[in-house]
Design an enzyme around this catalytic site. Structure first.
Site, PDB file in Angstrom:
ATOM      1  CE  LYS A 178      -3.850  -1.643   2.823  1.00  0.00           C
ATOM      2  NZ  LYS A 178      -4.207  -1.548   4.250  1.00  0.00           N
TER       3      LYS A 178
ATOM      4  N   GLY B 199       9.203  -5.920   7.478  1.00  0.00           N
ATOM      5  CA  GLY B 199       9.085  -7.348   7.793  1.00  0.00           C
ATOM      6  C   GLY B 199       9.035  -8.211   6.548  1.00  0.00           C
TER       7      GLY B 199
HETATM    8  P1  ADP Z   1       7.101  -4.578   4.359  1.00  0.00           P
HETATM    9  O1  ADP Z   1       6.523  -5.518   5.388  1.00  0.00           O
HETATM   10  O2  ADP Z   1       8.464  -4.976   3.935  1.00  0.00           O
HETATM   11  O3  ADP Z   1       6.999  -3.134   4.784  1.00  0.00           O
HETATM   12  P2  ADP Z   1       4.631  -4.460   2.911  1.00  0.00           P
HETATM   13  O4  ADP Z   1       3.926  -5.035   4.076  1.00  0.00           O
HETATM   14  O5  ADP Z   1       4.374  -3.045   2.583  1.00  0.00           O
HETATM   15  O6  ADP Z   1       6.207  -4.709   3.029  1.00  0.00           O
HETATM   16  O7  ADP Z   1       4.242  -5.254   1.586  1.00  0.00           O
HETATM   17  C1  ADP Z   1       4.396  -6.635   1.463  1.00  0.00           C
HETATM   18  C2  ADP Z   1       3.228  -7.275   0.802  1.00  0.00           C
HETATM   19  O8  ADP Z   1       2.867  -6.632  -0.396  1.00  0.00           O
HETATM   20  C3  ADP Z   1       3.538  -8.699   0.463  1.00  0.00           C
HETATM   21  O9  ADP Z   1       2.745  -9.551   1.229  1.00  0.00           O
HETATM   22  C4  ADP Z   1       3.223  -8.795  -1.028  1.00  0.00           C
HETATM   23  O10 ADP Z   1       2.565  -9.997  -1.407  1.00  0.00           O
HETATM   24  C5  ADP Z   1       2.317  -7.602  -1.256  1.00  0.00           C
HETATM   25  N1  ADP Z   1       2.348  -7.172  -2.640  1.00  0.00           N
HETATM   26  C6  ADP Z   1       3.423  -6.751  -3.330  1.00  0.00           C
HETATM   27  N2  ADP Z   1       3.100  -6.511  -4.616  1.00  0.00           N
HETATM   28  C7  ADP Z   1       1.791  -6.815  -4.755  1.00  0.00           C
HETATM   29  C8  ADP Z   1       0.874  -6.799  -5.849  1.00  0.00           C
HETATM   30  N3  ADP Z   1       1.253  -6.443  -7.065  1.00  0.00           N
HETATM   31  N4  ADP Z   1      -0.402  -7.168  -5.614  1.00  0.00           N
HETATM   32  C9  ADP Z   1      -0.767  -7.551  -4.385  1.00  0.00           C
HETATM   33  N5  ADP Z   1       0.031  -7.587  -3.315  1.00  0.00           N
HETATM   34  C10 ADP Z   1       1.304  -7.233  -3.497  1.00  0.00           C
HETATM   35 MG    MG Z   2       4.472  -5.979   5.884  1.00  0.00          MG
END
Ligand code: ADP
Ligand code: MG
Length: 403
Positions: free
Chosen positions: A203, A355
């Site tokens: 997001k 994470g």
């Molecule tokens: P972090 O935990 O490293 O901050 P986020 O929680 O923001 O990362 O995002 C990770 C999630 O985003 C993952 O579970 C991944 O599957 C999802 N994601 C990434 N690209 C897409 C996409 N194109 N459509 C749906 N979900 C996505």
């Molecule tokens: Mg996350």
């Protein structure tokens, strides 16, 4: 910038022998059916635990685990963590159910050389998340020296992070927090340029504050993951049924404008791996940035990978937060793993926060090629935004008014 650690003691500054040391750790590991699926946080805590043991401390280890709804919620018991710690340390780990009781003091004092005390999930106690003074008093009553090494929990003003150290004079940080802060400070203080932020993940809304902060410090952004579709939509491109945050399109437009006005780079995907149905795991690759109706973008495409890899090659400092796609599904993982590979080939400073990003780096097989992978997702993002972490602030000596 970044809270410096000036005035904050470290575990090295204390005589630990025979002292009761309350060691707040982040042992909040993911569990599936009672099994630990990733023990990074446990192994990252070992250097401080071992150091304290070598110096003859009497240890009380403490952590939260997940978000239990009620005290004693078995699903969130520290038991699997106790078992694993016991194996890793070669000691018997005594799990104490009642962190508030007087029994803790007696137990720690009476613990044999091969025994070590671990408190049950701190969040079984409602006072933990309420930052309760009472709960803090109870823990303080058996603590000689308080050490915070729970980087991943230090952005939360909870009793074991904030209220407890505020009650104590003898307090400091462990080796993990020290390393995390030193690493993250390299991003805040005179980073080598070009400095590139690779942002992705689920997001835009989760990342707005960090994007705004990074806008002033980085030389360029590389955007992937679901976040990218909101940006493409903001440029007027069709994105099919890809995830878009309609209420963040104007933010995306504004960001594109601001980045251009400052002459910084903003790279968006030029092609995508798409599917009609996420569960099918059947993929196609688009030849352009637009995505047709009925298709959904699941990860960046091959042309994007080579563009992004070239940008990574040219950077001297890189911060990566957010996978480039749904890396958890093998068919959708390549774009994310390719970015990890590009990072592995860069010889500059490469810091991974978040994470899921840490999990993606791990799954890619290139984790050991990163300069640093933060164990604290939320905490690292808040720190980079320039926010002060309650868990660090509580360790500073009290300010004397009038000086
Ligand atoms: P972090 O935990 O490293 O901050 P986020 O929680 O923001 O990362 O995002 C990770 C999630 O985003 C993952 O579970 C991944 O599957 C999802 N994601 C990434 N690209 C897409 C996409 N194109 N459509 C749906 N979900 C996505
Ligand atoms: Mg996350």
């Amino acid at each position: 910038m970044g809270s410096d650690l000036k005035g904050i003691k470290t575990i090295r500054d204390f005589e630990l022998k025979d002292k009761i040391v309350f060691l707040r750790l982040d042992l909040n590991v993911p569990l599936e059916a009672g099994k630990i699926t990733d023990e990074t946080r446990i192994t990252a805590s070992l250097p401080t635990i071992k150091y304290a043991l070598e110096k003859g401390a009497k240890l009380v280890l403490a952590s939260h685990l997940g978000r239990p709804k009620a005290a004693g919620d078995k699903k969130y018991s520290m038991e699997p963590v106790a078992d694993r710690l016991s194996e890793l340390l070669g000691k018997e780990v005594i799990l104490v159910e009642e962190p508030k009781s007087d029994a803790v003091k007696a137990l720690v004092k009476g613990a044999a050389k091969n025994q070590i005390v671990l408190l049950e999930n701190l969040r079984y106690e409602p006072g933990e998340t309420e930052n309760s003074e009472d709960f803090a008093q109870a823990m303080a009553s058996y603590t000689d020296i308080y050490i915070n090494d729970a980087f991943g929990a230090s952005h939360r003003a909870h009793a074991s992070i904030d209220a407890l150290p505020r009650l104590l004079k003898n307090k400091g940080i462990g080796f993990l927090i020290e390393k995390e802060i030193q690493m993250l400070n390299q991003l805040l203080e005179n980073p080598k340029r070009p400095y590139l932020a690779i942002l992705g993940g689920a997001k835009v809304s989760d990342k707005i504050d960090v994007i705004l902060k990074l806008m002033d410090v980085v030389d360029g952004f590389v955007i992937g993951g679901a976040m990218a579709y909101t940006f493409l939509k903001a440029q007027g491109l069709p994105v099919g049924k890809s995830l878009v945050e309609a209420d963040k399109i104007s933010f995306a437009k504004d960001m594109i404008r601001r980045v251009e006005a400052r002459d910084k780079t903003l790279l968006l995907p030029v092609d995508h791996v798409v599917t009609t149905d996420i569960a099918s795991r059947k993929v196609m690759t688009t030849s352009c940035p637009a995505i047709e109706e009925n298709f959904m973008g699941v990860v960046i495409g091959p042309k994007t990978i080579s563009q992004y890899s070239a940008a990574i090659r040219g950077a001297k400092t890189i911060f990566w937060n957010g996978p480039m796609g749904i890396f958890e599904t093998p068919e959708y993982a390549e774009g994310t793993f390719a970015i990890a590979k590009a990072l592995s080939e860069n010889t500059g400073l490469k810091i991974v926060g978040g994470g899921d990003s840490a999990a993606a780096a791990e799954a890619s097989g290139f984790a050991d090629k990163m300069t640093h992978i933060s164990t604290g997702g939320g905490a690292s993002l808040e720190y980079l935004q320039g926010l002060r972490l309650p868990g660090i602030e509580a360790l500073k000596p009290p300010k004397i008014s009038g000086l």
